[in-house]
Design a protein around this motif. Structure first.
Motif, PDB file in Angstrom:
ATOM      1  N   ILE A 250       0.912  -1.389   0.107  1.00 56.27           N
ATOM      2  CA  ILE A 250       0.104   0.076   0.040  1.00 56.27           C
ATOM      3  C   ILE A 250       0.812   1.198   0.019  1.00 56.27           C
ATOM      4  O   ILE A 250       0.581   2.140  -0.517  1.00 56.27           O
ATOM      5  N   VAL A 251       2.017   1.302   0.620  1.00 54.18           N
ATOM      6  CA  VAL A 251       2.834   2.359   0.673  1.00 54.18           C
ATOM      7  C   VAL A 251       4.079   2.557  -0.231  1.00 54.18           C
ATOM      8  O   VAL A 251       4.684   3.343  -0.027  1.00 54.18           O
ATOM      9  N   LEU A 252       4.136   1.361  -0.835  1.00 53.14           N
ATOM     10  CA  LEU A 252       5.232   1.128  -1.944  1.00 53.14           C
ATOM     11  C   LEU A 252       5.217   2.247  -2.686  1.00 53.14           C
ATOM     12  O   LEU A 252       4.249   2.556  -3.740  1.00 53.14           O
ATOM     13  N   ASP A 253       6.213   3.191  -2.901  1.00 51.78           N
ATOM     14  CA  ASP A 253       6.361   4.219  -4.111  1.00 51.78           C
ATOM     15  C   ASP A 253       7.679   4.043  -4.770  1.00 51.78           C
ATOM     16  O   ASP A 253       8.752   4.232  -4.187  1.00 51.78           O
ATOM     17  N   LEU A 254       7.431   3.716  -5.927  1.00 54.04           N
ATOM     18  CA  LEU A 254       8.832   3.469  -6.689  1.00 54.04           C
ATOM     19  C   LEU A 254       9.715   4.793  -7.033  1.00 54.04           C
ATOM     20  O   LEU A 254      10.840   4.829  -7.058  1.00 54.04           O
ATOM     21  N   ARG A 255       8.945   5.860  -7.215  1.00 51.62           N
ATOM     22  CA  ARG A 255       9.473   7.026  -7.305  1.00 51.62           C
ATOM     23  C   ARG A 255      10.408   7.480  -5.973  1.00 51.62           C
ATOM     24  O   ARG A 255      11.619   7.898  -5.931  1.00 51.62           O
ATOM     25  N   LEU A 256       9.747   7.328  -4.900  1.00 46.87           N
ATOM     26  CA  LEU A 256      10.684   7.592  -3.465  1.00 46.87           C
ATOM     27  C   LEU A 256      11.873   6.562  -3.348  1.00 46.87           C
ATOM     28  O   LEU A 256      12.806   6.969  -3.063  1.00 46.87           O
ATOM     29  N   ILE A 257      11.686   5.297  -3.786  1.00 51.19           N
ATOM     30  CA  ILE A 257      12.826   4.345  -3.678  1.00 51.19           C
ATOM     31  C   ILE A 257      13.762   4.753  -4.846  1.00 51.19           C
ATOM     32  O   ILE A 257      15.138   4.722  -4.519  1.00 51.19           O
ATOM     33  N   GLY A 258      13.493   5.082  -6.045  1.00 53.03           N
ATOM     34  CA  GLY A 258      14.364   5.725  -6.857  1.00 53.03           C
ATOM     35  C   GLY A 258      15.170   6.850  -6.430  1.00 53.03           C
ATOM     36  O   GLY A 258      16.182   6.955  -6.684  1.00 53.03           O
ATOM     37  N   ALA A 259      14.292   7.931  -5.613  1.00 54.06           N
ATOM     38  CA  ALA A 259      14.975   9.000  -5.530  1.00 54.06           C
ATOM     39  C   ALA A 259      15.973   8.761  -4.296  1.00 54.06           C
ATOM     40  O   ALA A 259      17.256   9.254  -4.149  1.00 54.06           O
ATOM     41  N   LEU A 260      15.643   7.751  -3.365  1.00 55.56           N
ATOM     42  CA  LEU A 260      16.536   7.298  -2.248  1.00 55.56           C
ATOM     43  C   LEU A 260      17.690   6.735  -2.820  1.00 55.56           C
ATOM     44  O   LEU A 260      19.097   7.073  -2.395  1.00 55.56           O
ATOM     45  N   TYR A 261      17.567   5.770  -3.858  1.00 51.43           N
ATOM     46  CA  TYR A 261      18.835   5.112  -4.374  1.00 51.43           C
ATOM     47  C   TYR A 261      19.835   6.198  -5.094  1.00 51.43           C
ATOM     48  O   TYR A 261      21.037   6.294  -5.039  1.00 51.43           O
ATOM     49  N   CYS A 262      19.131   7.262  -5.783  1.00 47.35           N
ATOM     50  CA  CYS A 262      20.132   8.109  -6.389  1.00 47.35           C
ATOM     51  C   CYS A 262      20.862   9.145  -5.389  1.00 47.35           C
ATOM     52  O   CYS A 262      22.120   9.473  -5.763  1.00 47.35           O
ATOM     53  N   GLY A 263      20.103   9.479  -4.307  1.00 45.08           N
ATOM     54  CA  GLY A 263      20.642  10.030  -3.117  1.00 45.08           C
ATOM     55  C   GLY A 263      21.653   9.307  -2.484  1.00 45.08           C
ATOM     56  O   GLY A 263      22.698  10.010  -2.230  1.00 45.08           O
ATOM     57  N   LEU A 264      21.565   8.098  -2.370  1.00 46.19           N
ATOM     58  CA  LEU A 264      23.003   7.119  -1.669  1.00 46.19           C
ATOM     59  C   LEU A 264      24.177   7.297  -2.638  1.00 46.19           C
ATOM     60  O   LEU A 264      25.060   7.473  -2.086  1.00 46.19           O
ATOM     61  N   VAL A 265      23.973   7.093  -3.996  1.00 46.36           N
ATOM     62  CA  VAL A 265      24.917   7.304  -4.705  1.00 46.36           C
ATOM     63  C   VAL A 265      25.598   8.477  -4.866  1.00 46.36           C
ATOM     64  O   VAL A 265      26.819   8.614  -4.722  1.00 46.36           O
ATOM     65  N   ILE A 266      24.744   9.604  -4.856  1.00 42.66           N
ATOM     66  CA  ILE A 266      25.320  10.983  -4.808  1.00 42.66           C
ATOM     67  C   ILE A 266      26.221  11.380  -3.584  1.00 42.66           C
ATOM     68  O   ILE A 266      27.169  11.935  -3.435  1.00 42.66           O
ATOM     69  N   ILE A 267      25.351  10.805  -2.402  1.00 39.95           N
ATOM     70  CA  ILE A 267      26.067  11.271  -1.490  1.00 39.95           C
ATOM     71  C   ILE A 267      27.511  10.391  -1.196  1.00 39.95           C
ATOM     72  O   ILE A 267      28.669  10.911  -0.613  1.00 39.95           O
ATOM     73  N   SER A 268      27.411   9.141  -1.463  1.00 41.60           N
ATOM     74  CA  SER A 268      28.724   8.423  -1.473  1.00 41.60           C
ATOM     75  C   SER A 268      29.720   9.018  -2.359  1.00 41.60           C
ATOM     76  O   SER A 268      30.791   9.134  -1.882  1.00 41.60           O
ATOM     77  N   VAL A 269      29.551   9.360  -3.706  1.00 41.37           N
ATOM     78  CA  VAL A 269      30.504  10.184  -4.524  1.00 41.37           C
ATOM     79  C   VAL A 269      31.097  11.574  -4.108  1.00 41.37           C
ATOM     80  O   VAL A 269      32.134  11.765  -3.985  1.00 41.37           O
ATOM     81  N   LEU A 270      30.037  12.240  -3.360  1.00 41.68           N
ATOM     82  CA  LEU A 270      30.306  13.593  -3.125  1.00 41.68           C
ATOM     83  C   LEU A 270      31.250  13.507  -1.701  1.00 41.68           C
ATOM     84  O   LEU A 270      32.278  14.143  -1.663  1.00 41.68           O
ATOM     85  N   ILE A 271      30.740  12.795  -0.826  1.00 44.29           N
ATOM     86  CA  ILE A 271      31.581  12.858   0.316  1.00 44.29           C
ATOM     87  C   ILE A 271      33.138  12.063   0.224  1.00 44.29           C
ATOM     88  O   ILE A 271      34.003  12.474   0.691  1.00 44.29           O
ATOM     89  N   THR A 272      32.932  11.209  -0.739  1.00 45.68           N
ATOM     90  CA  THR A 272      34.362  10.446  -0.914  1.00 45.68           C
ATOM     91  C   THR A 272      35.187  11.426  -1.779  1.00 45.68           C
ATOM     92  O   THR A 272      36.397  11.492  -1.502  1.00 45.68           O
ATOM     93  N   MET A 273      34.807  12.255  -2.705  1.00 47.61           N
ATOM     94  CA  MET A 273      35.651  13.153  -3.467  1.00 47.61           C
ATOM     95  C   MET A 273      35.877  14.451  -2.725  1.00 47.61           C
ATOM     96  O   MET A 273      37.156  14.731  -2.546  1.00 47.61           O
ATOM     97  N   ILE A 274      35.292  14.846  -1.790  1.00 51.64           N
ATOM     98  CA  ILE A 274      35.530  15.966  -0.426  1.00 51.64           C
ATOM     99  C   ILE A 274      36.698  15.638   0.139  1.00 51.64           C
ATOM    100  O   ILE A 274      37.629  16.209   0.592  1.00 51.64           O
ATOM    101  N   SER A 275      36.146  14.376   1.082  1.00 55.05           N
ATOM    102  CA  SER A 275      37.127  13.934   1.898  1.00 55.05           C
ATOM    103  C   SER A 275      38.439  13.501   1.367  1.00 55.05           C
ATOM    104  O   SER A 275      39.429  13.479   2.133  1.00 55.05           O
ATOM    105  N   GLY A 276      38.413  12.752  -0.113  1.00 51.57           N
ATOM    106  CA  GLY A 276      39.886  12.189  -0.577  1.00 51.57           C
ATOM    107  C   GLY A 276      40.653  13.451  -0.834  1.00 51.57           C
ATOM    108  O   GLY A 276      41.792  13.658  -0.371  1.00 51.57           O
ATOM    109  N   ARG A 277      39.825  14.416  -1.454  1.00 49.09           N
ATOM    110  CA  ARG A 277      40.935  15.610  -1.832  1.00 49.09           C
ATOM    111  C   ARG A 277      41.334  16.257  -0.484  1.00 49.09           C
ATOM    112  O   ARG A 277      42.384  16.688  -0.335  1.00 49.09           O
ATOM    113  N   THR A 278      40.615  16.251   0.458  1.00 47.29           N
ATOM    114  CA  THR A 278      41.183  17.066   1.799  1.00 47.29           C
ATOM    115  C   THR A 278      42.204  16.298   2.450  1.00 47.29           C
ATOM    116  O   THR A 278      43.202  16.881   2.922  1.00 47.29           O
TER     117      THR A 278
END
Length: 293
Positions: A250-278
């Motif tokens: 009933i509460v399954l929303d594929l759009r929210l799941i897709g947004a969550l997945y994209c958010g995790l990938v973006i967070i992972s890459v951004l934090i890695t780049m920023i932390s790695g460079r620093t």
């Protein structure tokens, strides 16, 4: 021979450090994704709860069929209305009969219930203030005798849901900060294990940009692998819930799941780049004697 063994040992250590870093980041992302998924579904469930509150618009006796149909069209075009259902008086009598367990129409010899429209509002329009506004608006329409809904339920749902969502968002925000700190520390430790390699590259004349690029690129690659692992684990949970917990659909929303997945990938890459460079920049500026502490 000894040199070859030392080289293999060094490569093994480097490989192991990246594997440990990748797994650590994947577990942090999985935890973050799980909590984010829980928050998304909790918010979705509260929205569904709000949208299931029914408002009944009672039609005046003697109202023409044309006017009743016109009221239905007005409700269907209203920005706040999610669903409109016309309930004839005969159907209302049957429903009420099932609720009380006796045939009141037979006892009274007539059906006192009027025709009505059952209206459900969108979640964003379901707070008590707007419902009251909608009640006044609908009650002023020609052909509407009364607007009926459970006021106490509307007020209670709004109050409790707002408190629940606030606590959930605070918890999610705190976990996000903790996850970011863990990700940053994991990446810094990975770079720390390569501090002597960085120093050696400096001694042979490599530029900061040349030194930084391979480390950051490799960390980003590890971050993408970590994100893939986390998404696979999270997808396993989603699949299990969908297959074995039917009420969850009933509460399954594929759009929210897709947004969550994209958010995790973006967070992972951004934090890695920023932390790695620093981290690389920090070790580039360290004195030789500080590398041992």
């Amino acid at each position: 021979m000894a040199k070859a063994e030392n080289t293999k040992s060094l490569r093994r250590k480097v490989r192991n450090s990246y594997i440990i870093s990748t797994i650590s980041i994947a577990l942090v992302l999985f935890l973050l994704g799980s909590v984010g998924y829980l928050i998304f579904n909790a918010v979705r469930a509260t929205d569904l709860m709000k949208e299931n509150v029914a408002i009944h618009l009672m039609i005046k006796q003697g109202t023409s069929d044309e006017r009743i149909a016109e009221i239905g069209r007005e409700l269907g075009a209203h920005e706040a209305v999610k669903e409109v259902t016309f309930v004839p008086k005969a159907v209302a009598a049957e429903n009420f009969k099932e609720q009380i367990g006796s045939d009141f129409v037979e006892f009274l010899a007539f059906n006192p219930l009027p025709d009505a429209y059952e209206v459900k509002l969108h979640a964003q329009y379901s707070d008590k203030d707007y419902v009251r506004k909608f009640e006044k608006e609908a009650a002023s329409w020609n052909g509407i005798e009364e607007v009926v809904y459970q006021r106490a339920v509307v007020e209670q749902i709004g109050s409790n849901i707002n408190k629940f969502n606030l606590v959930l968002l605070l918890f999610g925000g705190a976990l996000l900060v903790i996850a970011l700190i863990l990700l940053n520390n994991t990446i810094r430790l990975t770079i720390y294990s390569k501090r002597f390699t960085i120093r050696t590259m400096q001694l042979v004349g490599a530029t900061p940009k040349f030194i930084r690029r391979p480390f950051v690129n490799r960390l980003v690659g590890s971050a993408l692998i970590s994100a893939a692992i986390a998404l696979i684990l999270l997808s396993g949970i989603v699949y299990y819930l969908y297959q074995w917990q039917p009420e969850y659909r009933i509460v399954l929303d594929l759009r929210l799941i897709g947004a969550l997945y994209c958010g995790l990938v973006i967070i992972s890459v951004l934090i890695t780049m920023i932390s790695g460079r620093t981290a690389v920049r920090k070790f580039l500026g360290m004195r030789p004697e500080d590398l041992y502490y």
